[in-house]
Design an enzyme around this catalytic site. Structure first.
Site, mmCIF file in Angstrom:
data_model
loop_
_atom_site.group_PDB
_atom_site.id
_atom_site.type_symbol
_atom_site.label_atom_id
_atom_site.label_comp_id
_atom_site.label_asym_id
_atom_site.label_seq_id
_atom_site.Cartn_x
_atom_site.Cartn_y
_atom_site.Cartn_z
ATOM 1 N N ARG A 42 0.862 -1.182 0.000
ATOM 2 C CA ARG A 42 0.000 0.000 0.000
ATOM 3 C C ARG A 42 0.893 1.226 0.000
ATOM 4 N NH1 ARG A 42 2.561 1.644 3.775
ATOM 5 N NH2 ARG A 42 1.121 3.387 3.842
ATOM 6 N N ARG A 88 -7.011 -0.562 -7.353
ATOM 7 C CA ARG A 88 -7.459 0.429 -6.369
ATOM 8 C C ARG A 88 -7.724 1.733 -7.119
ATOM 9 N NH1 ARG A 88 -4.629 0.960 -0.760
ATOM 10 N NH2 ARG A 88 -6.697 1.731 -0.211
ATOM 11 N N GLN A 125 -2.298 1.881 9.761
ATOM 12 C CA GLN A 125 -0.981 2.017 9.124
ATOM 13 C C GLN A 125 -0.038 2.875 9.960
ATOM 14 O OE1 GLN A 125 -3.905 2.476 7.596
ATOM 15 N NE2 GLN A 125 -3.922 1.631 5.530
ATOM 16 N N ASP A 138 -2.310 10.564 -2.184
ATOM 17 C CA ASP A 138 -2.635 9.494 -3.130
ATOM 18 C C ASP A 138 -2.968 10.035 -4.511
ATOM 19 O OD1 ASP A 138 -3.211 8.299 -0.308
ATOM 20 O OD2 ASP A 138 -2.925 6.607 -1.683
ATOM 21 N N ASN A 182 -5.951 11.903 0.210
ATOM 22 C CA ASN A 182 -5.027 11.126 1.038
ATOM 23 C C ASN A 182 -5.875 10.309 2.016
ATOM 24 O OD1 ASN A 182 -2.310 10.411 1.834
ATOM 25 N ND2 ASN A 182 -2.613 11.622 3.681
ATOM 26 N N LYS A 183 -5.227 9.496 2.795
ATOM 27 C CA LYS A 183 -5.902 8.597 3.741
ATOM 28 C C LYS A 183 -7.010 9.313 4.514
ATOM 29 C CE LYS A 183 -5.261 5.133 4.183
ATOM 30 N NZ LYS A 183 -6.086 4.172 3.390
#
Lengths: 361, 361
Positions: A49, A94, A201, A242, A252-253
């Site tokens: 990831r 993804r 994470q 991302d 992003n996350k």
């Protein structure tokens, strides 16, 4: 390679070895990918990831597809058909990180350029491309670190979210690259690590990387960040990305957006560190970025243990979008874009980026 | 009693039965407290949690201390000494929620008033006091629900944090009381439940309560709330409180402050629902509220399973403070205090609250 605690991506004897990051920090195990299908699965199920790392993996996935064609002695034409199918599967593994698409586009460009290449030549060309993407990513991260470290004051307390470290990239890391570079320059820093639910994470990977290198790190729950900002305990925030739209809006996350709003409220600098390969000029603004929705079970359970009553619904957006106006600066390998906007981002692109064009020309 | 899915606090045959909320939703088990030491432990280790619920438990803890005096045939003087020690231990079991101190103060007031009471009379008096506090809390929650439900529009999507439900109180709940009352009035609502790390009271307890009652509930990670607000999916936020300062600043579960900042940024109403017993007029502002710091292991592990590398530090503040200016309204049993401030809060107090004064006079 590049402050990488473990060689988490390795290309050996025509196979791709990926560290199974789902098992960190408790277990160090590798998934051996000997077909592009294995790579699709590894990305989908998050063995690997991090936007740059999945881009690199996809490039090797294309190589593995060419290897399959070679093994099956496919014609050049049939090889290109197989590669087209592989490109679609890899790109769809993804949806949010653009590096995946970026890497596959690079392969497409190579294939268009060498439209007379034999299957052997295709294999060799795509292998070389993947290795270049891998290597460039580490060089870029080092440069991102160098550029970003200037933004880090002595004795800074830095908050980060998710993992944008060596393990999310080819090595060294983007957000953690900035932190590593600051430490290499002799700055004393300490890091507040958001655990980053649901897949942790931060707790599992970022904490692991920082601890391995002896950088002071303290784990916090995601919902503690705001309170710590209010008490003056956070000097700056740095995260990875991302996908960055042409106007600077950044996916992003999940949880990144909340941090940006909170940073804004408390006048704390909020930095995004990412290579230019994360910028998607085809996307006008964050509104167009597709946000991946993952399975409910990632929220309702942890390590296979249910943490909620049976039958409860859950929402599991993997990412969110932070508008450019909440970002103090975007740090790329080309420099620091303060108050990012469409023009400043386009200007960095004109300076060029990826080295493979020079490499293969 | 009062939409209480389980009788989580029960006083039977001179013992206190507390549902072990640490085991929810997987297991229904009770801790039997037959001394005040058991109650101290149950509060400290969070068998029972939620500001009103620990206040009620402490009142029964004082009763159990009087029971111990009775069993040991202590003199009235020695009984008062034992009660003093019990009051200190119970008050120190957790530092942030004021309801604990409030309940113990009520016992002190009773003891001062009846300074000639025999040990038997003390026992009976404190038992009656605890039962009254318990019962009043449920009545107050019903009234909070009635008052707060007016703030809930038809088809509202309501976000809540932690558990301020039946299980956090005597029954019915404060924040969930508002939601329950809205449902009872025929409104269709759906609830977004913050899982509430580290101890997951949202995932384990709020989700459990809502599911049991057939109220539409969706679990989210704490870090998803901001993104959902940005996409227009949240109509209002309602949370409970552990201590409200005289000026309206509110301590509640860690993460509440972040929600309030995010709600403010998105112009979403942010409501606090709590009985007047949660207001601490002795505390001028939120700056004076002591924030409990709990063990690191609550952050670094879950259900006994480590979720981070060994040796990582962690910060575990159990609460944060939301300044009054970020609170749209505080809902108490006396009414809705819009834009809460010192004067408006003091005015509600002058209207009186607790019924025991009338009860024993």
């Amino acid at each position: 390679m590049g402050n990488n605690p473990i060689e988490h991506i390795a290309w050996r004897e025509e196979k791709l070895y990926l560290l199974d990051q789902r098992l960190l920090p408790h277990e160090i195990a590798f998934k051996v990918c000997d077909s592009y299908h294995d790579v699709v699965k590894a990305i989908k199920d998050m063995y690997v990831r991090g936007a740059p790392a999945i881009g690199i993996s996809a490039a090797f996935g294309m190589t593995l597809a060419a290897g399959e064609a070679l093994a099956k002695r496919l014609s050049s034409e049939k090889t290109r058909e197989l590669l087209k199918a592989a490109a679609v599967d890899l790109a769809n593994s993804r949806p949010t990180a653009v590096n995946l698409k970026w890497a596959i586009d690079k392969a497409d460009q190579w294939l268009s350029k060498y439209d007379n290449a034999s299957t052997v030549e295709i294999y060799k060309g795509l292998e070389q491309l993947a290795l270049t993407i891998f290597n460039d990513d580490i060089i870029n991260n080092r440069q991102i670190g160098f550029n970003g470290s200037k933004l880090v004051p002595q004795k800074a307390v830095i908050l980060t979210h998710c993992n944008a470290g060596a393990l999310a990239t080819g090595g060294f890391g983007t957000a953690l690259g900035v932190i590593r570079a600051a430490v290499e320059e002799g700055k004393i820093v300490s890091v507040l690590v958001d655990e980053t639910r649901p897949l942790l994470q931060g707790a599992r990977i970022t904490a692991f990387e920082l601890l391995n290198e002896g950088i002071s790190a303290t784990l916090i729950t995601d919902n503690s960040a705001g309170y710590l900002m209010s008490t003056g305990k956070v000097d700056l925030i740095v995260v990875g990305a991302d996908r960055i739209a042409a106007n600077g809006d950044t996916a992003n996350k999940i949880g990144t957006y909340s941090l940006a709003v909170l940073a804004n409220y408390h006048n704390i600098p909020f930095y995004v560190a990412a290579p230019l390969s994360t910028v998607d000029l085809m996307i006008d603004s964050g509104h167009e970025i597709i946000i991946e929705e993952r399975k409910e079970i990632e929220v309702t359970s942890l390590y296979g243990k249910s943490i909620a009553p049976e039958g409860i619904k859950a929402l599991n957006y993997a990412f969110d979008v932070t508008p450019a106006e909440l970002i103090t600066a975007i740090v790329t390998e080309k420099g620091v874009i303060k108050k990012p906007d469409r023009n400043k981002i386009a200007a960095q692109f004109r300076e060029g980026g990826f080295s493979f064009e020079e490499h293969i020309d």
